[in-house]
Design a protein around this motif. Structure first.
Motif, PDB file in Angstrom:
ATOM      1  N   ILE A  90       9.818   4.787   1.791  1.00  0.00           N
ATOM      2  CA  ILE A  90       8.844   4.535   0.723  1.00  0.00           C
ATOM      3  C   ILE A  90       9.531   4.476  -0.632  1.00  0.00           C
ATOM      4  N   SER A  91      10.380   5.443  -0.923  1.00  0.00           N
ATOM      5  CA  SER A  91      11.006   5.465  -2.248  1.00  0.00           C
ATOM      6  C   SER A  91      11.908   4.254  -2.447  1.00  0.00           C
ATOM      7  N   ASN A  92      12.585   3.821  -1.407  1.00  0.00           N
ATOM      8  CA  ASN A  92      13.447   2.647  -1.513  1.00  0.00           C
ATOM      9  C   ASN A  92      12.634   1.376  -1.676  1.00  0.00           C
ATOM     10  N   ASN A 130       0.826  -1.206   0.000  1.00  0.00           N
ATOM     11  CA  ASN A 130       0.000   0.000   0.000  1.00  0.00           C
ATOM     12  C   ASN A 130       0.861   1.257   0.000  1.00  0.00           C
ATOM     13  N   ILE A 131       1.604   1.450  -1.062  1.00  0.00           N
ATOM     14  CA  ILE A 131       2.546   2.562  -1.158  1.00  0.00           C
ATOM     15  C   ILE A 131       1.823   3.907  -1.105  1.00  0.00           C
ATOM     16  N   ASP A 132       0.725   4.039  -1.841  1.00  0.00           N
ATOM     17  CA  ASP A 132       0.000   5.307  -1.855  1.00  0.00           C
ATOM     18  C   ASP A 132      -0.586   5.633  -0.490  1.00  0.00           C
ATOM     19  N   LYS A 133      -1.101   4.623   0.200  1.00  0.00           N
ATOM     20  CA  LYS A 133      -1.634   4.841   1.547  1.00  0.00           C
ATOM     21  C   LYS A 133      -0.509   5.265   2.490  1.00  0.00           C
ATOM     22  N   ALA A 134       0.653   4.632   2.339  1.00  0.00           N
ATOM     23  CA  ALA A 134       1.795   4.967   3.192  1.00  0.00           C
ATOM     24  C   ALA A 134       2.230   6.416   2.955  1.00  0.00           C
ATOM     25  N   LYS A 135       2.264   6.833   1.691  1.00  0.00           N
ATOM     26  CA  LYS A 135       2.631   8.219   1.377  1.00  0.00           C
ATOM     27  C   LYS A 135       1.648   9.191   2.011  1.00  0.00           C
ATOM     28  N   SER A 136       0.376   8.903   1.884  1.00  0.00           N
ATOM     29  CA  SER A 136      -0.662   9.760   2.451  1.00  0.00           C
ATOM     30  C   SER A 136      -0.555   9.800   3.975  1.00  0.00           C
ATOM     31  N   PHE A 137      -0.316   8.649   4.570  1.00  0.00           N
ATOM     32  CA  PHE A 137      -0.183   8.546   6.021  1.00  0.00           C
ATOM     33  C   PHE A 137       0.996   9.393   6.518  1.00  0.00           C
TER      34      PHE A 137
END
Length: 61
Positions: free
Chosen positions: A44-46, A18-25
């Motif tokens: 996240i980027s890694n 859930n990369i997008d959720k992690a970014k938003s979080f």
């Protein structure tokens, strides 16, 4: 929520793909993270590349 809890949640989201959720979080908790904000973004980027590679690997088999 403290920094350690936030980072653990981010790691869990990334692990689930859930990369997008992690970014938003991360953005939602930017001020709570303080100096950890950049570390969380780097995490996240890694890991985003790793997740993409794993998904590609599924279809290569």
């Amino acid at each position: 929520m403290n920094k350690d809890d936030i980072m653990k949640k981010v790691e869990d989201m990334i692990g689930e793909g859930n990369i997008d959720k992690a970014k938003s979080f991360i953005e939602d908790h930017k001020e709570d993270l303080g100096e950890y904000y950049e570390k969380a973004k780097d995490l996240i980027s890694n890991n985003a590349g790793d997740v993409i590679d794993k998904v590609k690997g599924i279809f290569d088999k």
